[in-house]
Motif scaffolding. Structure first.
Motif, mmCIF file in Angstrom:
data_model
loop_
_atom_site.group_PDB
_atom_site.id
_atom_site.type_symbol
_atom_site.label_atom_id
_atom_site.label_comp_id
_atom_site.label_asym_id
_atom_site.label_seq_id
_atom_site.Cartn_x
_atom_site.Cartn_y
_atom_site.Cartn_z
ATOM 1 N N TYR A 169 0.878 -1.185 0.000
ATOM 2 C CA TYR A 169 0.000 0.000 0.000
ATOM 3 C C TYR A 169 0.904 1.220 0.000
ATOM 4 C CZ TYR A 169 -2.701 3.911 1.638
ATOM 5 O OH TYR A 169 -3.252 5.162 1.740
ATOM 6 N N SER A 174 2.958 3.543 -8.349
ATOM 7 C CA SER A 174 1.877 3.019 -9.199
ATOM 8 C C SER A 174 1.740 1.500 -9.067
ATOM 9 C CB SER A 174 2.148 3.370 -10.668
ATOM 10 O OG SER A 174 3.211 2.583 -11.148
ATOM 11 N N ALA A 175 0.534 1.027 -9.348
ATOM 12 C CA ALA A 175 0.254 -0.412 -9.316
ATOM 13 C C ALA A 175 1.157 -1.138 -10.313
ATOM 14 C CB ALA A 175 -1.211 -0.663 -9.650
ATOM 15 N N GLU A 179 3.443 -4.255 -9.420
ATOM 16 C CA GLU A 179 3.089 -5.550 -10.011
ATOM 17 C C GLU A 179 4.203 -6.077 -10.928
ATOM 18 O OE1 GLU A 179 -1.659 -4.782 -9.480
ATOM 19 O OE2 GLU A 179 -0.788 -4.551 -11.482
ATOM 20 N N TYR A 185 -0.663 -5.131 -5.337
ATOM 21 C CA TYR A 185 -0.880 -3.715 -5.022
ATOM 22 C C TYR A 185 -2.297 -3.542 -4.490
ATOM 23 C CZ TYR A 185 -0.896 1.382 -5.709
ATOM 24 O OH TYR A 185 -0.956 2.739 -5.517
ATOM 25 N N ARG A 186 -2.446 -2.785 -3.429
ATOM 26 C CA ARG A 186 -3.781 -2.505 -2.901
ATOM 27 C C ARG A 186 -3.953 -0.990 -2.770
ATOM 28 N NH1 ARG A 186 -3.884 -6.979 -4.123
ATOM 29 N NH2 ARG A 186 -4.499 -8.840 -2.983
ATOM 30 N N GLU A 187 -5.053 -0.502 -3.298
ATOM 31 C CA GLU A 187 -5.302 0.945 -3.233
ATOM 32 C C GLU A 187 -5.770 1.372 -1.851
ATOM 33 O OE1 GLU A 187 -7.946 2.411 -6.314
ATOM 34 O OE2 GLU A 187 -6.476 1.661 -7.783
#
Ligand code: NAD
Length: 325
Positions: A169, A174-175, A179, A185-187
Motif C-alpha cells: 500500500y 503506481s500499481a 506488479e 498492489y492494494r489501493e
C-alpha cells in the motif's frame, strides 16, 4: 586549509575522508548553535551529528559554504535560510537503507518465532514454553508493506527470498511498478491490514501518516498477525497498540521507534511481553554509520572545493549568485 567544524566526532571512515582532504577539523562536542558559533565564525564547513543550526547563527558565519548531515533528517537545520544564503545542506541518502530493512526482517523473524519472550522465560527456568506453539513459519505468509520506498523495496525482496508473498500500500507508487516486481498492489490500506500476516511500516511521519494505525486499523488485522514499525514513532497510536497487545488483537508487535525517545522505563509498552522494543537502532549498524559519515564528509569537502554535490536536500541553493559568478 579549509576549516570544518564537527559537532561530535564522526565514524573513523568519515574522519579519514576529512583528514585525507587536508581539512582543519575542529570538534566542538556540542551541537548547540551558541556553543559552535565561536569556531564557526571562520569555518567553511559544518557537520552536525547531533544538534542544530539556526538562522541567526548562519547569518553570522560569513565564510560558511556548506552544512552536512550524516543522515537524511534535516529537521534541526534551518534549510530555508541555508538556501537563501546559497549554502547546500549535504545529506546521506540510502546509506542506512539496507540496515533498516534487515532490522525489520529480524523483527519479523523474532516475532514469528516468539524468540525474545522465550529467551526471557528460559532464563526463569521455563523450558516448557517450547510447547506453547506460539511460533510459526513465515514461508507462504503475506507481508503487507505500508510505504514502499527504498527500505520497503529491500524488505520486500528479502521476504520473497524466504517464500513470502508481498502486498504493497503506497499511494505514491503506481500499481504497474509494484506488479512488475511480482508483488500485489492494494489501493486501500484496509485491504492490506485484513489480508497480511505481517504488516511493516516504512513511510515518513507526515500529517497524513500520524496515528495512521489506530484502534480501528489494529482491529482489522488478523489475530495471528505481526506489526512492525521501523519508521517513526507517532505513526502507530501507542495507546491503541497497548490495547491490542493487552487483548491479543494481534499475535505480536515490534517497534524500533516510539513517540517519546528515549523511552522511559515505565512506558506502558513495557507491560507487554508480546512486543519487542529496540532503541531507534535500525540504522545504527557499523556499515550504516561508516556510510553516512563518509557520504557527509565527501559531500562537504566537494562543496568547499566548488563542486555542485548532488546529494543535498536543497538543490535550489545552487541558484544563489555565489554559485553563478
Ligand atoms: P522513502 O522516501 O524511500 O520511502 C517512503 C515511502 O513512503 C515512499 O514510497 C512514499 O510514497 C511512501 N509514503 C509516503 N506517505 C505515505 C502514506 N501516507 N501512505 C503510504 N505510503 C506513504 O524512505 P525510506 O528510505 O524507505 O525510509 C522510510 C522511513 O523510514 C523514513 O521516512 C524514516 O522515517 C524511517 N527511517 C527509520 C530509521 C530507523 O533507524 N528506524 C532509519 C532510516 C529511516
Amino acid at each position: 586549509m579549509a576549516k570544518v567544524v564537527i559537532s561530535h566526532r564522526l565514524h573513523d571512515d568519515g574522519m579519514a575522508v576529512l583528514e585525507k582532504a587536508g581539512a582543519d577539523v575542529v570538534i566542538t562536542n556540542s551541537g548547540k548553535s551558541q556553543d559552535m558559533l565561536p569556531e564557526l565564525l571562520d569555518a567553511e564547513g559544518l557537520i552536525i551529528r547531533i544538534g542544530s543550526i539556526d538562522r541567526e547563527t548562519m547569518l553570522k558565519c560569513k565564510n560558511l559554504k556548506v552544512i552536512g548531515r550524516p543522515g537524511v533528517g534535516v529537521d534541526d537545520v534551518d534549510v530555508e535560510t541555508a538556501t537563501e544564503l546559497g549554502i547546500p545542506v549535504v545529506i546521506a541518502p540510502g546509506a542506512n537503507t539496507r540496515s533498516v530493512a534487515e532490522h525489520a526482517m529480524a523483527m519479523m523473524f523474532a516475532c514469528a518465532k516468539d524468540m525474545v519472550r522465550c529467551d526471557k522465560e528460559m532464563r526463569k527456568g521455563n523450558f516448557g514454553i517450547r510447547s506453547e506453539y506460539k511460533a510459526y513459519e513465515l514461508n507462504g505468509k503475506t507481508l503487507g508493506l505500508i510505504g514502499c520506498g527504498h527500505i520497503g523495496n529491500i524488505l520486500a525482496q528479502m521476504a520473497t527470498g524466504i517464500g513470502m508473498n508481498v502486498l504493497v500500500y503506497d499511494p505514491f507508487v503506481s500499481a504497474e511498478t509494484v506488479e512488475a516486481k511480482g508483488w500485489g498492489y492494494r489501493e486501500d490500506m484496509h485491504d492490506i491490514l485484513k489480508e497480511a500476516d505481517v504488516i511493516s511500516i516504512h513511510t515518513p511521519l507526515t500529517p497524513q501518516t500520524r496515528n495512521m494505525i489506530g484502534e480501528a486499523e489494529l482491529k482489522m488485522m488478523k489475530p495471528t498477525s505481526i506489526l512492525i514499525n521501523c519508521a517513526r514513532g507517532g505513526i502507530v497510536d501507542e495507546a491503541a497498540l497497548c490495547k491490542a497487545l493487552e487483548e491479543n488483537w494481534i499475535h505480536s508487535a515490534a517497534t524500533d521507534v516510539v513517540v517519546h525517545e528515549p523511552i522511559s522505563m515505565d512506558d506502558p509498552l513495557f507491560k507487554y511481553d508480546n512486543i519487542i522494543v529496540t532503541p531507534h537502532m535500525a540504522g545504527q549498524t557499523k556499515e550504516a554509520a561508516s556510510g553516512v559519515a563518509t557520504m557527509a564528509a565527501e559531500g562537504v569537502m566537494a562543496v568547499i572545493n566548488g563542486e555542485k554535490w548532488p546529494k543535498v536536500c536543497n538543490p535550489k541553493a545552487y541558484e544563489h549568485p555565489r554559485w553563478n559568478k
